[in-house]
Design a protein around this motif. Structure first.
Motif, PDB file in Angstrom:
ATOM      1  N   SER A 385     -29.579 103.961  37.855  1.00 28.12           N
ATOM      2  CA  SER A 385     -28.779 103.078  36.999  1.00 28.12           C
ATOM      3  C   SER A 385     -28.097 101.954  37.760  1.00 28.12           C
ATOM      4  N   GLY A 386     -28.170 101.970  39.092  1.00 27.17           N
ATOM      5  CA  GLY A 386     -27.560 100.897  39.863  1.00 27.17           C
ATOM      6  C   GLY A 386     -26.055 100.886  39.718  1.00 27.17           C
ATOM      7  N   SER A 387     -25.481  99.679  39.663  1.00 23.51           N
ATOM      8  CA  SER A 387     -24.021  99.559  39.610  1.00 23.51           C
ATOM      9  C   SER A 387     -23.534  98.715  38.438  1.00 23.51           C
ATOM     10  N   SER A 388     -24.444  98.260  37.579  1.00 25.44           N
ATOM     11  CA  SER A 388     -24.053  97.387  36.469  1.00 25.44           C
ATOM     12  C   SER A 388     -23.291  98.165  35.406  1.00 25.44           C
ATOM     13  N   PRO A 389     -22.467  97.473  34.618  1.00 25.03           N
ATOM     14  CA  PRO A 389     -21.804  98.138  33.497  1.00 25.03           C
ATOM     15  C   PRO A 389     -22.833  98.628  32.474  1.00 25.03           C
ATOM     16  N   ILE A 390     -22.545  99.751  31.835  1.00 26.63           N
ATOM     17  CA  ILE A 390     -23.400 100.270  30.766  1.00 26.63           C
ATOM     18  C   ILE A 390     -22.927  99.632  29.466  1.00 26.63           C
ATOM     19  N   VAL A 391     -23.797  98.827  28.848  1.00 25.04           N
ATOM     20  CA  VAL A 391     -23.360  97.997  27.719  1.00 25.04           C
ATOM     21  C   VAL A 391     -23.712  98.597  26.368  1.00 25.04           C
ATOM     22  N   ALA A 392     -24.613  99.599  26.329  1.00 21.71           N
ATOM     23  CA  ALA A 392     -25.016 100.165  25.040  1.00 21.71           C
ATOM     24  C   ALA A 392     -25.651 101.523  25.253  1.00 21.71           C
ATOM     25  N   VAL A 393     -25.630 102.331  24.192  1.00 20.86           N
ATOM     26  CA  VAL A 393     -26.290 103.630  24.160  1.00 20.86           C
ATOM     27  C   VAL A 393     -27.280 103.611  22.998  1.00 20.86           C
ATOM     28  N   VAL A 394     -28.523 103.963  23.286  1.00 19.64           N
ATOM     29  CA  VAL A 394     -29.592 103.959  22.286  1.00 19.64           C
ATOM     30  C   VAL A 394     -29.893 105.405  21.914  1.00 19.64           C
ATOM     31  N   SER A 395     -29.656 105.765  20.661  1.00 20.02           N
ATOM     32  CA  SER A 395     -29.934 107.129  20.207  1.00 20.02           C
ATOM     33  C   SER A 395     -31.438 107.355  20.103  1.00 20.02           C
ATOM     34  N   PRO A 396     -31.895 108.620  20.108  1.00 15.39           N
ATOM     35  CA  PRO A 396     -33.333 108.902  20.117  1.00 15.39           C
ATOM     36  C   PRO A 396     -34.076 108.248  18.952  1.00 15.39           C
ATOM     37  N   GLY A 397     -35.100 107.475  19.284  1.00 13.73           N
ATOM     38  CA  GLY A 397     -35.937 106.830  18.277  1.00 13.73           C
ATOM     39  C   GLY A 397     -35.481 105.454  17.864  1.00 13.73           C
ATOM     40  N   GLU A 398     -34.264 105.060  18.274  1.00 19.31           N
ATOM     41  CA  GLU A 398     -33.748 103.747  17.892  1.00 19.31           C
ATOM     42  C   GLU A 398     -34.264 102.660  18.826  1.00 19.31           C
ATOM     43  N   ARG A 399     -34.113 101.411  18.407  1.00 26.89           N
ATOM     44  CA  ARG A 399     -34.528 100.250  19.181  1.00 26.89           C
ATOM     45  C   ARG A 399     -33.339  99.710  19.972  1.00 26.89           C
ATOM     46  N   ALA A 400     -33.549  99.391  21.229  1.00 31.63           N
ATOM     47  CA  ALA A 400     -32.493  98.762  22.034  1.00 31.63           C
ATOM     48  C   ALA A 400     -32.257  97.344  21.520  1.00 31.63           C
ATOM     49  N   LYS A 401     -30.991  96.978  21.375  1.00 29.64           N
ATOM     50  CA  LYS A 401     -30.650  95.671  20.809  1.00 29.64           C
ATOM     51  C   LYS A 401     -29.741  94.849  21.710  1.00 29.64           C
ATOM     52  N   THR A 402     -29.288  95.429  22.824  1.00 28.09           N
ATOM     53  CA  THR A 402     -28.297  94.765  23.671  1.00 28.09           C
ATOM     54  C   THR A 402     -28.871  94.548  25.058  1.00 28.09           C
ATOM     55  N   LYS A 403     -28.860  93.310  25.518  1.00 23.18           N
ATOM     56  CA  LYS A 403     -29.327  93.029  26.877  1.00 23.18           C
ATOM     57  C   LYS A 403     -28.331  93.569  27.890  1.00 23.18           C
ATOM     58  N   GLY A 404     -28.850  93.946  29.049  1.00 28.43           N
ATOM     59  CA  GLY A 404     -28.034  94.572  30.067  1.00 28.43           C
ATOM     60  C   GLY A 404     -28.480  96.003  30.275  1.00 28.43           C
ATOM     61  N   LEU A 405     -27.639  96.806  30.932  1.00 23.16           N
ATOM     62  CA  LEU A 405     -27.970  98.198  31.232  1.00 23.16           C
ATOM     63  C   LEU A 405     -27.656  99.085  30.031  1.00 23.16           C
ATOM     64  N   ASN A 406     -28.685  99.766  29.518  1.00 21.63           N
ATOM     65  CA  ASN A 406     -28.563 100.668  28.378  1.00 21.63           C
ATOM     66  C   ASN A 406     -28.828 102.102  28.815  1.00 21.63           C
ATOM     67  N   PHE A 407     -28.126 103.057  28.199  1.00 23.99           N
ATOM     68  CA  PHE A 407     -28.539 104.446  28.320  1.00 23.99           C
ATOM     69  C   PHE A 407     -29.324 104.801  27.076  1.00 23.99           C
TER      70      PHE A 407
END
Length: 518
Positions: A385-407
């Motif tokens: 995950s490096g050192s960047s801030p975590i900007v969003a959490v994507v639940s199972p099956g959902e589409r990522a919508k936020t640029k940056g580091l997502n979980f």
């Protein structure tokens, strides 16, 4: 990272000043009586990637690696001993109550500008790294017929359309005999919905159904932008409605495939900013070097991609659970931290229902590679995950919508994790391995990173990147990170093929279905 250097002498790596164990580097391990350059003497033979105690560890002592407690000594462990699973009592998982939330100061991030790749721009604004015709299915019953049609189409049709990279069947084991209205059924359904919308598929839908299945086609193509203005016959073929037998079915499906190949063949690559990349990171067949070489290099490259404005996903709930106290402070907001906690809590309860806990994750191969338990494995896993801030959490099956580091919340199973990252919109995949795996996906290129030079030399036509160059001193962690970052752009542009692509090594898609099967 402190590396005891001399190449011909016994060597170990100590990652943090608090660590009281080191990891043996030498390919053949070290023999009893071997003396490290700092004077430490091995009291017994210790294999490569396994731990050596750097001081006497009396019974009950915290055993520390990555600066974190990975266990407690079950008996006295003399200095220079081989520290094994049998020596350790695993600590409890961090409690999810009262975790620090969004408390880590955001690192200063200088934008990384001017980096581009050649991709396929889609009508919805997403960008493909490959130009693939993906054919969705509503139920496993149609897989045999569709696979036959895809094989024929690859042989007979694909050569006529050189701008199309491949034709793939989005097969799965869902669709019938399932509790379709159960609350958790939304996970596999939305996964299939979003798989058909992956950026590498180009937005020209085709669904093959049977007719009587529980999962009906309208749930995969519910009148959104992908099918807007189309009649059902334009995107759906039901086998049970065909009156012309198997030969007629094949003829009709091939005709529908060719219609789409004609459209996809008109697509051309164009210059796109690196911010259009959606990278999924994963590890499998991990060893103790995963958290020393490959995963930290991915973390460095992930920070570069975030600086370039891209979307980067790390995953695997059980392989971050023991590091959750290190992740919630990095959340960009308290809401993101709460989402991380919510996903961990859901997964804890999911495992409880199965009468297991997170310790069931660690495999025989992990242990043979020096990982004693899930705590140690998790500490190496989150290095991606490096050192960047975590900007969003994507639940199972959902589409990522936020640029940056997502979980991207997924199980740790390689195949389920890969499937869910594809549903999240991944257009490029990187996978680290210490023990070795030929893992690949049909929908996206998969870059394979070996943690050890020995593995890269053993599998020169399966491993794309040798991260073992870090421990040999050939490349610094930062240099390896930049090398991987540049490889992302080259692979995304089609300038380079990964070995998994070259050999067409494609694992099955595996849906995560926590709902009952009737």
């Amino acid at each position: 990272m402190e590396l005891i250097q001399h190449r011909d002498s016994p060597r170990y790596i100590r990652l943090h000043e608090r660590d009281n164990v080191g990891v043996v580097v030498n390919a053949q391990g070290v023999a009893a009586g071997s003396r490290f350059d700092d004077g430490l003497e091995a009291v017994e033979g210790i294999p490569q990637s396994h731990k050596v105690s750097l001081c006497d560890l009396p019974e009950g002592t915290e055993v520390i690696r990555y600066g974190q407690v990975i266990g407690y000594a079950l008996k006295d462990i003399p200095k220079g001993s081989w520290v094994t699973e049998q020596h350790l009592r695993m600590p409890s998982a961090p409690t999810l109550d009262n975790l620090p939330k969004a408390t880590a100061p955001a690192p200063e991030i200088t934008p990384l500008e001017g980096y581009t790749f050649e991709g396929f721009r889609n009508p919805d604004g997403s960008v493909g790294t490959r130009n693939i015709l993906g054919i969705s299915t509503t139920v496993q019953c149609v897989a045999g017929v569709l696979n036959h049609c895809v094989t024929l189409a690859r042989q007979q049709l694909l050569p006529k359309y050189p701008n199309v990279d491949d034709i793939i069947a989005i097969n799965h084991s869902y669709g019938c005999g399932v509790a379709i209205n159960a609350p958790d059924a939304i996970i596999p359904i939305r996964t299939l919905f979003n798989l058909s919308r992956n950026p590498n598929l180009g937005g020209h839908p085709l669904v093959i159904g049977l007719g009587c299945e529980k999962l009906q086609p309208e749930q995969l193509m519910p009148g959104d932008a992908l099918t807007e203005g189309l009649e059902e016959k334009d995107w759906l073929y039901r086998l049970q409605e065909s009156g012309e037998g198997f030969a007629g079915i094949v003829k009709q499906v091939l005709a529908m495939i060719e219609e789409r190949l004609k459209v996809l063949n008109e697509r051309k690559r164009e210059t796109c900013p690196a911010s259009d990349l959606v990278l999924g990171m994963q590890c499998g067949g991990s060893d103790a070097f995963s958290g020393i070489t490959a995963n930290p290099a991915l973390g460095y490259a992930a920070d570069l991609l975030v600086r370039a404005g891209a979307t980067v996903m790390f995953s695997e709930n059980t392989e971050v659970r023991d590091g959750i106290h290190l992740l919630t402070p990095r959340a960009s907001t308290t809401e993101v931290a709460d989402a991380l906690i919510r996903e961990m809590d859901w997964y804890d309860r999911y495992l409880d229902r199965g009468v297991v806990d997170r310790s069931a994750n660690t495999t025989p191969g992990n242990k043979k590679g020096g990982l004693n338990n899930i705590v140690e494995k998790a500490m190496g896993s989150i290095a991606k995950s490096g050192s960047s801030p975590i900007v969003a959490v994507v639940s199972p099956g959902e589409r990522a919508k936020t640029k940056g580091l997502n979980f991207c919340a997924t199980p740790a199973s390689d195949f389920i994790c890969g499937t869910l990252q594809l549903a999240a919109g991944m257009n490029l995949h990187i996978f680290t391995t210490g023990r070795g795996t030929p893992y690949g996906l049909a929908m996206v290129p998969v870059i394979k990173v070996g943690t050890r030079t020995q593995l890269a030399e053993q599998w020169p036509d399966l491993i794309d990147v040798d991260a073992g160059k870090i421990t040999s001193g050939q490349l610094s962690l930062e240099e390896m990170g930049w090398e991987i970052f540049q490889l992302y752009l080259d692979v995304a542009s089609g300038r380079k093929k990964t070995w998994a692509e070259y050999h067409k090594l494609h694992n099955d898609l595996v849906l995560f279905n926590p709902a009952p099967v009737t």
